[in-house]
Design a protein around this motif. Structure first.
Motif, PDB file in Angstrom:
ATOM      1  N   GLY A  91     -61.362 -37.094 -73.841  1.00  0.00           N
ATOM      2  CA  GLY A  91     -60.179 -37.258 -73.014  1.00  0.00           C
ATOM      3  C   GLY A  91     -60.489 -37.783 -71.636  1.00  0.00           C
ATOM      4  N   GLU A  92     -61.755 -37.789 -71.260  1.00  0.00           N
ATOM      5  CA  GLU A  92     -62.088 -38.440 -69.995  1.00  0.00           C
ATOM      6  C   GLU A  92     -61.916 -39.940 -70.190  1.00  0.00           C
ATOM      7  OE1 GLU A  92     -65.915 -37.241 -68.580  1.00  0.00           O
ATOM      8  OE2 GLU A  92     -65.321 -35.153 -68.332  1.00  0.00           O
ATOM      9  N   GLN A  93     -61.144 -40.533 -69.296  1.00  0.00           N
ATOM     10  CA  GLN A  93     -60.779 -41.943 -69.478  1.00  0.00           C
ATOM     11  C   GLN A  93     -61.745 -42.849 -68.754  1.00  0.00           C
ATOM     12  OE1 GLN A  93     -58.656 -43.005 -71.597  1.00  0.00           O
ATOM     13  NE2 GLN A  93     -58.055 -40.918 -72.170  1.00  0.00           N
ATOM     14  N   HIS A  94     -62.927 -42.949 -69.265  1.00  0.00           N
ATOM     15  CA  HIS A  94     -63.853 -43.883 -68.649  1.00  0.00           C
ATOM     16  C   HIS A  94     -64.780 -44.473 -69.699  1.00  0.00           C
ATOM     17  CE1 HIS A  94     -66.210 -40.017 -68.320  1.00  0.00           C
ATOM     18  NE2 HIS A  94     -66.982 -40.780 -69.042  1.00  0.00           N
ATOM     19  N   HIS A  96     -68.884 -46.529 -70.129  1.00  0.00           N
ATOM     20  CA  HIS A  96     -70.244 -46.259 -69.664  1.00  0.00           C
ATOM     21  C   HIS A  96     -70.996 -47.507 -69.242  1.00  0.00           C
ATOM     22  CE1 HIS A  96     -69.368 -42.578 -72.117  1.00  0.00           C
ATOM     23  NE2 HIS A  96     -69.661 -42.087 -70.937  1.00  0.00           N
ATOM     24  N   SER A 106     -74.075 -44.206 -66.399  1.00  0.00           N
ATOM     25  CA  SER A 106     -73.071 -43.740 -65.445  1.00  0.00           C
ATOM     26  C   SER A 106     -71.695 -44.143 -65.934  1.00  0.00           C
ATOM     27  CB  SER A 106     -73.372 -44.254 -64.037  1.00  0.00           C
ATOM     28  OG  SER A 106     -73.517 -45.638 -64.062  1.00  0.00           O
ATOM     29  N   ASP A 107     -70.701 -43.606 -65.294  1.00  0.00           N
ATOM     30  CA  ASP A 107     -69.338 -43.808 -65.762  1.00  0.00           C
ATOM     31  C   ASP A 107     -68.676 -44.948 -65.013  1.00  0.00           C
ATOM     32  OD1 ASP A 107     -69.722 -41.629 -67.362  1.00  0.00           O
ATOM     33  OD2 ASP A 107     -68.737 -40.211 -66.018  1.00  0.00           O
ATOM     34  N   ILE A 108     -67.732 -45.571 -65.670  1.00  0.00           N
ATOM     35  CA  ILE A 108     -66.922 -46.584 -64.984  1.00  0.00           C
ATOM     36  C   ILE A 108     -65.473 -46.428 -65.445  1.00  0.00           C
ATOM     37  CG2 ILE A 108     -67.370 -48.381 -66.717  1.00  0.00           C
ATOM     38  CD1 ILE A 108     -67.362 -50.395 -64.336  1.00  0.00           C
ATOM     39  N   GLU A 112     -61.552 -50.573 -63.546  1.00  0.00           N
ATOM     40  CA  GLU A 112     -62.580 -51.395 -62.903  1.00  0.00           C
ATOM     41  C   GLU A 112     -63.108 -52.497 -63.817  1.00  0.00           C
ATOM     42  OE1 GLU A 112     -65.639 -49.571 -60.383  1.00  0.00           O
ATOM     43  OE2 GLU A 112     -64.817 -47.646 -61.060  1.00  0.00           O
ATOM     44  N   ALA A 132     -64.542 -47.778 -77.028  1.00  0.00           N
ATOM     45  CA  ALA A 132     -65.641 -47.262 -76.205  1.00  0.00           C
ATOM     46  C   ALA A 132     -66.484 -48.448 -75.767  1.00  0.00           C
ATOM     47  CB  ALA A 132     -66.488 -46.287 -77.016  1.00  0.00           C
ATOM     48  N   ILE A 133     -66.510 -48.702 -74.479  1.00  0.00           N
ATOM     49  CA  ILE A 133     -67.221 -49.870 -73.979  1.00  0.00           C
ATOM     50  C   ILE A 133     -68.479 -49.456 -73.243  1.00  0.00           C
ATOM     51  CG2 ILE A 133     -67.060 -51.881 -72.455  1.00  0.00           C
ATOM     52  CD1 ILE A 133     -64.191 -52.079 -73.074  1.00  0.00           C
TER      53      ILE A 133
END
Lengths: 145, 145
Positions: A91-94, A96, A106-108, A112, A132-133
């Motif tokens: 559910g975290e909307q980011h 990698h 790290s997250d992006i 962005e 998932a990118i």
DNA sequence: ATTTCTGCAAAACCTTTGCAAGCCG
DNA sequence: CGGCTTGCAAAGGTTTTGCAGAAAT
């Protein structure tokens, strides 16, 4: 007419010369097997196919050469391997950002990244849950070296 | 005022009830640790953090509950784990469609995905080599079950 | 009271490493 | 030849499994 076999061999020879590695029979067959087979084989599957042509090859050699080819940019890993599983809250909307050299993650944020695929169903009836990118490249630190 | 702790506990209890799993102390702490820690921990790292609060917990329990949480959709894997490394020829211009149930991998051409991120440099100086997109969802076959 | 879960220890994998013998340049 | 590569066997690391006792519903 130059045969496919001959063409591949010369290509492969050049490729090894560029990378400064020895042209061994094992490497040549492994390379040909990868080109011919396609798909996303595991080391064991590659081993099985190479063994059809070199029955005495060892699994260790397959591993060593897969690594060599990945480092040389001939092959790549389908999903990056971080030594062990890594998990995060769903559910975290980011997405990698992964450094191909030091393997740091790290997250992006999605915003962005700019334009994003949005399709919810693919040809063949596949139902999309999420995209998932992984942005793969060199972190600022590794660019220095 | 309801404390954060209490709020989390009731949320977690509901979550377990929805999924039909027992509310154990170990699961509660594992969940809280994941929420608090953020990042992309390995099972060993999760184990270390949970052990600060439950010194007798076993690594096996951490693994079992990480799996349970991944299956329940509470957690997710940062890079999909296919049991062993998978490789392909580099330079192939495609992305991957992965079934979250049967773990099958197939290829998809970039043009079939529609809009794509294109940035070549990210904030912080990260230099992009490529974008690797996993389309995650259910294949036609797994939707039937 | 039942079912589910935990902790332990052993097993199962997957991958890497050290080394002697063999091949490549 | 001299250095890199192979095959073997053993080691290393991660993840899974079986089971008896403990906890949850």
């Amino acid at each position: 007419m130059i045969s496919m076999q001959a063409e591949e061999q010369s290509t492969f020879r050049e490729l090894c010369e560029q990378r400064g590695i020895a042209v061994t029979h094992q490497r040549q067959v492994l390379y040909e097997v990868m080109r011919a087979a396609g798909g996303h084989p595991s080391p064991e599957e590659v081993y099985a196919r190479v063994r059809e042509r070199i029955p005495t090859i060892s699994l260790a050699t397959v591993y060593k050469n897969i690594h060599l080819f990945v480092e040389s940019g001939v092959l790549r890993e389908v999903s990056l391997h971080h030594g062990s599983v890594r998990v995060e809250m769903a559910g975290e909307q980011h997405h990698h950002v992964v450094c191909s050299r030091c393997k740091s993650i790290s997250d992006i944020e999605e915003r962005e990244l700019g334009p994003m695929p949005r399709r919810e169903r693919l040809a063949g009836g596949f139902l999309v849950e999420r995209y998932a990118i992984d942005v793969i490249g060199l972190c600022a630190n590794c660019q220095k070296n």
